[in-house]
Scaffold this motif. Structure first.
Motif, PDB file in Angstrom:
ATOM      1  N   ASP A 374       0.819  -1.214   0.000  1.00  0.00           N
ATOM      2  CA  ASP A 374       0.000   0.000   0.000  1.00  0.00           C
ATOM      3  C   ASP A 374       0.852   1.264   0.000  1.00  0.00           C
ATOM      4  O   ASP A 374       0.661   2.157   0.816  1.00  0.00           O
ATOM      5  CB  ASP A 374      -0.974   0.006   1.185  1.00  0.00           C
ATOM      6  CG  ASP A 374      -2.010   1.124   1.045  1.00  0.00           C
ATOM      7  OD1 ASP A 374      -2.191   1.610  -0.083  1.00  0.00           O
ATOM      8  OD2 ASP A 374      -2.612   1.495   2.078  1.00  0.00           O
ATOM      9  N   VAL A 375       1.814   1.322  -0.887  1.00  0.00           N
ATOM     10  CA  VAL A 375       2.584   2.539  -1.131  1.00  0.00           C
ATOM     11  C   VAL A 375       2.060   3.117  -2.440  1.00  0.00           C
ATOM     12  O   VAL A 375       2.266   2.527  -3.506  1.00  0.00           O
ATOM     13  CB  VAL A 375       4.092   2.255  -1.216  1.00  0.00           C
ATOM     14  CG1 VAL A 375       4.840   3.528  -1.581  1.00  0.00           C
ATOM     15  CG2 VAL A 375       4.594   1.683   0.102  1.00  0.00           C
ATOM     16  N   GLY A 376       1.359   4.238  -2.332  1.00  0.00           N
ATOM     17  CA  GLY A 376       0.702   4.791  -3.512  1.00  0.00           C
ATOM     18  C   GLY A 376       1.653   5.430  -4.487  1.00  0.00           C
ATOM     19  O   GLY A 376       1.962   4.892  -5.539  1.00  0.00           O
ATOM     20  N   PHE A 399       1.458  -4.406  -3.343  1.00  0.00           N
ATOM     21  CA  PHE A 399       0.112  -4.746  -2.904  1.00  0.00           C
ATOM     22  C   PHE A 399      -0.727  -3.476  -2.876  1.00  0.00           C
ATOM     23  O   PHE A 399      -0.235  -2.410  -2.494  1.00  0.00           O
ATOM     24  CB  PHE A 399       0.145  -5.395  -1.515  1.00  0.00           C
ATOM     25  CG  PHE A 399       0.625  -6.820  -1.527  1.00  0.00           C
ATOM     26  CD1 PHE A 399      -0.279  -7.864  -1.551  1.00  0.00           C
ATOM     27  CD2 PHE A 399       1.976  -7.109  -1.528  1.00  0.00           C
ATOM     28  CE1 PHE A 399       0.149  -9.181  -1.564  1.00  0.00           C
ATOM     29  CE2 PHE A 399       2.427  -8.417  -1.540  1.00  0.00           C
ATOM     30  CZ  PHE A 399       1.512  -9.461  -1.560  1.00  0.00           C
ATOM     31  N   ALA A 400      -1.971  -3.623  -3.253  1.00  0.00           N
ATOM     32  CA  ALA A 400      -2.871  -2.476  -3.312  1.00  0.00           C
ATOM     33  C   ALA A 400      -3.330  -2.098  -1.909  1.00  0.00           C
ATOM     34  O   ALA A 400      -3.021  -2.758  -0.923  1.00  0.00           O
ATOM     35  CB  ALA A 400      -4.059  -2.775  -4.209  1.00  0.00           C
ATOM     36  N   GLY A 401      -4.077  -0.998  -1.840  1.00  0.00           N
ATOM     37  CA  GLY A 401      -4.615  -0.485  -0.594  1.00  0.00           C
ATOM     38  C   GLY A 401      -5.262   0.856  -0.826  1.00  0.00           C
ATOM     39  O   GLY A 401      -5.390   1.322  -1.972  1.00  0.00           O
ATOM     40  N   THR A 454     -11.903 -15.640  -0.591  1.00  0.00           N
ATOM     41  CA  THR A 454     -12.830 -14.690  -1.206  1.00  0.00           C
ATOM     42  C   THR A 454     -12.217 -13.297  -1.172  1.00  0.00           C
ATOM     43  O   THR A 454     -11.363 -12.988  -0.348  1.00  0.00           O
ATOM     44  CB  THR A 454     -14.183 -14.668  -0.478  1.00  0.00           C
ATOM     45  OG1 THR A 454     -13.966 -14.333   0.903  1.00  0.00           O
ATOM     46  CG2 THR A 454     -14.872 -16.017  -0.579  1.00  0.00           C
ATOM     47  N   VAL A 455     -12.706 -12.455  -2.079  1.00  0.00           N
ATOM     48  CA  VAL A 455     -12.236 -11.073  -2.204  1.00  0.00           C
ATOM     49  C   VAL A 455     -13.447 -10.158  -2.091  1.00  0.00           C
ATOM     50  O   VAL A 455     -14.452 -10.359  -2.783  1.00  0.00           O
ATOM     51  CB  VAL A 455     -11.498 -10.841  -3.534  1.00  0.00           C
ATOM     52  CG1 VAL A 455     -11.101  -9.380  -3.685  1.00  0.00           C
ATOM     53  CG2 VAL A 455     -10.269 -11.740  -3.622  1.00  0.00           C
ATOM     54  N   THR A 456     -13.344  -9.141  -1.230  1.00  0.00           N
ATOM     55  CA  THR A 456     -14.440  -8.201  -1.045  1.00  0.00           C
ATOM     56  C   THR A 456     -14.125  -6.819  -1.597  1.00  0.00           C
ATOM     57  O   THR A 456     -15.013  -5.984  -1.698  1.00  0.00           O
ATOM     58  CB  THR A 456     -14.791  -8.076   0.444  1.00  0.00           C
ATOM     59  OG1 THR A 456     -13.635  -7.644   1.170  1.00  0.00           O
ATOM     60  CG2 THR A 456     -15.254  -9.411   1.010  1.00  0.00           C
ATOM     61  N   ARG A 457     -12.873  -6.572  -1.926  1.00  0.00           N
ATOM     62  CA  ARG A 457     -12.501  -5.254  -2.420  1.00  0.00           C
ATOM     63  C   ARG A 457     -11.227  -5.383  -3.247  1.00  0.00           C
ATOM     64  O   ARG A 457     -10.347  -6.183  -2.933  1.00  0.00           O
ATOM     65  CB  ARG A 457     -12.278  -4.292  -1.251  1.00  0.00           C
ATOM     66  CG  ARG A 457     -12.078  -2.833  -1.653  1.00  0.00           C
ATOM     67  CD  ARG A 457     -12.040  -1.958  -0.404  1.00  0.00           C
ATOM     68  NE  ARG A 457     -11.894  -0.552  -0.717  1.00  0.00           N
ATOM     69  CZ  ARG A 457     -11.820   0.425   0.184  1.00  0.00           C
ATOM     70  NH1 ARG A 457     -11.883   0.110   1.477  1.00  0.00           N
ATOM     71  NH2 ARG A 457     -11.695   1.687  -0.173  1.00  0.00           N
ATOM     72  N   GLN A 458     -11.072  -4.614  -4.303  1.00  0.00           N
ATOM     73  CA  GLN A 458      -9.893  -4.683  -5.157  1.00  0.00           C
ATOM     74  C   GLN A 458      -9.753  -3.379  -5.932  1.00  0.00           C
ATOM     75  O   GLN A 458     -10.704  -2.590  -6.017  1.00  0.00           O
ATOM     76  CB  GLN A 458     -10.019  -5.855  -6.142  1.00  0.00           C
ATOM     77  CG  GLN A 458     -11.078  -5.626  -7.194  1.00  0.00           C
ATOM     78  CD  GLN A 458     -11.142  -6.692  -8.252  1.00  0.00           C
ATOM     79  OE1 GLN A 458     -12.204  -7.004  -8.738  1.00  0.00           O
ATOM     80  NE2 GLN A 458     -10.017  -7.264  -8.624  1.00  0.00           N
TER      81      GLN A 458
END
Length: 939
Positions: A374-376, A399-401, A454-458
């Protein structure tokens, strides 16, 4: 043999010179002519002088004999005397078969095999006996036709140990045909004393009929290495020895590509055991430099284990975009990464929280993989540094965030859409999404996809033509979960979910560990596939690069060795067609080692040859060359002759002692260097000033504001924070010290939890180093309150293109800023000290912007949203400092707009909540405070 003695000569014809010894005797005894005498009158002065020494007219007989002996010894030395001790072997009548083992197990005793074979072939040459010469590792393509012993000697001298086991069974067909044409009279087999695979012994017994078979055994078999493993704390191998091996210990050396020794370890065998373990307990940095491990003193291909990139432990650097002060490790984005990567890699975390400093520091530590959680947005200098590192072979895993959803730099494999997709939001799913099967060609191909993941957000990728090629994993609806793209010699990988369990439960599953392991396994390794000119996948092959010979030395590949398909290389075994060594290119290669995990060194069982077989040992002593001994003896006799001549000539009487004096003077000059003292007083004064500022900032909690260089703005900031400090002392338990002005380029920021930064449109943009300092301060839990002070001129939508707003955007464009939102009603800021629903300053129309938190379901028993940590950034346009500013007399310096005492009171309350929030974080969200809050709310 010479006169029944085990003595031979390499040049026996030189011994004919011994017949010249009588001539030499005559020359030495020859009397020289008498000299002519001339009368000289002064010789009368010499009359009466006694003559104590006399020079003989002829050489004494003993001196002549000494010289003859010296000449005879020189002749014998030139003839090449060699002492041999060997037992006669049964060579039979007719064709003599000489079979020689020349696999890698013959390397240690190859000299004894060659010497014995030379002796056999030399005797056959003298007797004119034909020879059938065959080597067990040369394959069925060699000649099996009887030939002269001289031709066999030439083959023997060209023969070398091969870097693979002997393939004796391949000789059966050729020997059978030769026996049908010319049956052997006798068979002599120079073996390596190791067991053979296949029916060779049975075939040999049938092929040779009744011919006697002599098998020479007893050579020392070299030890071998197998089962290489690079564990967490050591590189381990298994050392194998022959059951008849007398050595009970082995010394192993680990070498790098240049042949330098990186480590050495000794291992011992227990009595009766043929295998033992050796461990190189070295730092992973040194273990990753190991290119080969060998047994010292064992010059054999089996005593070498080559190490390629696939055996090296990766060094992985971890950087998180969130604050580093989290007290709950399960909520840290690096918690699952560390535990998933630790078993098969070495973790490195930066000491410096400044990404501009952390990334170069990790690269200098030799990392091969860098993980950013999560480094934008990265600073420009850091982006350039990372790009060069990836281009040179590094692997970047991101990795996203929330920060990535708010925008990123260009070091990502695919273009992303702004924002993210979440369960129950826009572009949302009705139910959590499961993972689809991993596609063909993906490094994850073959891994089992667990149903419970499972994935709830991406974060979503922009659809492009090359998106399917860059997708390593996807969800059931076809949206990418993991994408990757090459960059130079390296690659970039993006997980479209977070590294923790906030967006999916993938980090909680076992497949997450396997996915990371697959990514590490393909990092810094030669590509396993290529693409043809038409774009279709081409079958990948690994050409031979550097191969081992029988002695374990690197050499160029022979022309008959062909490339190996990459798909079958893992199962390849060392043989004549695929010798052990390195396959691939200089940019990336794979190692093929000789001994496999289940290989053993077994003794040779000759029971299948029957009673006509005779086992005999190789000669216990090697042939001894006597030339050095004879030349040394001749040299000593020459020295003795020189001394005798000197004494006979009266040289002893002419020796005199001469005094000799010598004087040596030594002088040492020592120079002293002076330290430059220019500027020391100024540096000392600066150091004292910095120490006083640090001391003041640590002894008392202080509010700080950023100097802009504009006296009017700076005076208003100082007066405003002084007024807020006074209000805090009167209304709360906090008693702050006097506010401090901060120079962002020079002063240390770590002493403060909150910085008030009024935006001056005329100020210069901070340089890259200052931006990095600001980013580090925010990443470590600090909060900056940006105040554009211009909301009276702004539009009704909250932001506009005012000069101050444009300047703020210019400052923030290089910072890793998370997504922002106006303070929601359930935010901790609204309850940090006072209960507030707005945050006015001198103006009351601007919202207060904070870090956006994930949507949570409204719950009656939880009136405050629990966010982990503190928002690193607050933005307003209400000019807080002007509303707080008071004079020394206690009067307000600026009116509020509109001029309302209630608005000013709420401005102070807003300041108190902001200060308390920056100091205590989500303290008010703690469950223990809920009853009191509910009571005050009247619920």
């Amino acid at each position: 043999m010479f006169a029944g003695l085990p003595l031979t000569f390499t040049a026996p014809w030189i011994l004919a010179a011994l017949a010249l010894l009588p001539v030499i005797w005559w020359l030495l005894r020859l009397t020289p002519p008498r000299p002519r005498e001339i009368r000289f009158p002064p010789t009368r002065l010499l009359i009466g002088i006694d003559q104590h020494e006399e020079t003989p007219q002829r050489s004494p007989w003993w001196l002549t004999l000494l010289r003859l002996l010296m000449a005879a010894i020189l002749i014998i030395a030139l003839a090449g005397p060699i002492w041999r001790s060997s037992e006669p072997l049964d060579t039979g009548e007719g064709v003599l078969w000489v079979l020689v083992d020349n696999g890698w197990t013959s390397a240690k005793g190859w000299g004894a095999q060659v010497n014995t074979a030379e002796q056999i072939l030399t005797e056959a040459e003298q007797s004119g006996q034909p020879i059938l010469f065959a080597a067990s590792a040369e394959g069925p393509g060699q000649s099996f036709t009887p030939e002269a012993a001289t031709t066999a000697l030439e083959k023997l001298r060209a023969l070398e140990p091969r870097p693979y086991p002997p393939q004796r069974s391949e000789l059966s067909i050729g020997l059978r045909k030769a026996a049908q044409a010319n049956p052997p009279g006798a068979v002599i087999w120079l073996s390596d004393n190791t067991s053979t695979n296949g029916p060779f012994l049975t075939d040999l017994a049938q092929i040779t009929g009744t011919a006697p078979i002599t098998v020479l055994t007893g050579l020392d078999t070299p030890m071998g290495l197998k089962d290489l493993n690079n564990d967490t704390d050591a590189l381990s191998l298994t050392v194998v020895r022959h059951p008849n091996q007398r050595l009970t210990s082995a010394t192993l050396q680990a070498l790098d590509l240049k042949g330098l020794v990186l480590g050495e370890v000794q291992t011992n065998f227990n009595a009766g055991e043929t295998e033992t373990q050796a461990r190189f307990e070295l730092p992973s940095e040194l273990r990753n430099d190991i290119a080969r491990v060998e047994i010292a003193g064992e010059a054999a291909a089996g005593a070498v284990q080559l190490v390629d990139d696939s055996w090296r432990r990766r060094t992985v650097g971890l950087i998180s975009g969130q604050s580093g002060d989290l007290d709950q490790p399960l909520l840290s984005p690096l918690y699952y990464l560390e535990r998933a990567l630790a078993p098969f890699s070495d973790i490195r975390r930066p000491r410096d929280a400044d990404i501009a400093e952390a990334v170069p520091s990790l690269i200098e530590q030799g990392i091969s993989v860098l993980v950013l959680a999560d480094v934008g947005r990265l600073p420009e200098t850091t982006t350039a540094t990372l790009r060069d590192w990836i281009d040179n072979g590094g692997t970047l895993v991101r990795f996203a965030g929330p920060r990535t959803a708010g925008g990123s730099d260009d070091l990502i494999p695919v273009r992303l859409r702004a924002g993210d997709r979440s369960l129950g939001g826009s572009l949302s799913w009705k139910q959590p999404q499961h993972l689809a099967d991993f596609p063909e060609g993906s490094p994850f191909s073959g891994l089992r996809v667990p149903e419970e993941v499972t994935v709830t957000r991406q974060v979503l990728a922009e659809p492009t033509s090359d998106l399917p090629e860059r997708t390593w994993a996807m969800l059931e609806d076809g949206t990418p979960l993991v994408t990757a793209a090459p960059l130079g010699a390296g690659s970039m990988v993006l997980f479209h979910v977070t590294a923790d369990s906030s967006w999916s439960n993938l980090p909680l599953s076992g497949v997450f560990l396997n996915m990371l392991r697959r990514i590490l396994s393909v990092s810094n390794v030669a590509a396993a596939s290529e693409t043809a000119e038409d774009g279709t996948p081409a079958k990948s092959v690994l050409p031979p690069l550097r191969l081992l010979d029988g002695y374990g030395r690197f050499g160029p590949p022979p022309v008959e060795v062909t490339p190996v398909s990459a798909s079958v290389f893992r199962d390849a075994e060392a043989s004549r067609r695929t010798p052990p060594g390195l396959y691939g290119t200089e940019d990336g290669f794979r190692a093929l080692n000789l001994m496999q995990k289940d290989d053993e060194l077994l003794p040779l069982d000759l029971s299948a040859l029957g009673e006509r077989m005779v086992r005999t040992a190789y000669p216990t002593s090697d042939p001894f060359d006597l030339r050095a001994l004879f030349f040394t003896l001749a040299f000593l006799l020459m020295i003795l002759d020189t001394i005798a001549v000197f004494l006979l000539a009266g040289g002893l009487g002419r020796l005199g002692l001469r005094g000799r004096t010598a004087a040596t003077a030594l002088a040492f000059v020592f120079g002293a260097s002076l330290l430059a003292t220019a500027g020391l007083d100024q540096a000392r004064a600066q150091s004292v000033s910095d120490d006083l500022l640090a001391l003041e900032s640590t002894l008392d909690t202080r509010l700080a504001y950023v100097l802009t260089g504009n006296p009017e703005i700076d005076d208003a900031s100082a007066a405003g924070l002084s007024g807020l400090t006074q209000f805090l002392s009167e209304r709360t338990a906090l008693e702050p010290g006097a506010p401090i002005a901060i120079d962002m380029e020079r002063d240390e920021l770590a002493f403060y939890s909150l910085l008030y930064w009024p935006i001056d449109p005329a100020a210069d943009k901070p340089n890259d180093q200052t931006i990095a300092r600001i980013d580090t301060f925010m990443r470590n839990g600090g909060t900056i309150l940006f105040d554009t002070r211009d909301h009276i001129n702004a539009s009704a939508n909250g932001f506009s293109s005012t000069p101050a707003t444009l300047k703020l955007r210019e400052i923030l464009e290089d910072l890793d800023v998370p997504p922002l939102e106006p303070v929601p009603p359930d935010h901790v800021l609204t309850k940090a000290f006072y209960l507030l629903d707005s945050f006015p300053g001198r103006y009351a129309t601007s919202p207060l912007w904070v870090e956006s938190l994930e949507e949570v379901a409204a719950r009656g028993d939880r009136p405050v949203r629990a966010g982990d940590g503190v928002s690193p950034i607050l933005i307003t346009g209400n000019d807080f400092a002007a509303a707080w500013a008071i004079t020394e007399a206690g009067e307000f310096m600026y009116p509020t707009v509109p001029n309302s005492p209630m608005q000013r009171d709420y401005a102070f309350r807003s300041g108190v909540n902001i200060v308390m929030y920056s100091l205590t974080g989500n303290y008010k969200a703690d469950q223990v405070h809920i009853p009191a809050l509910l009571e005050r709310l009247g619920q």
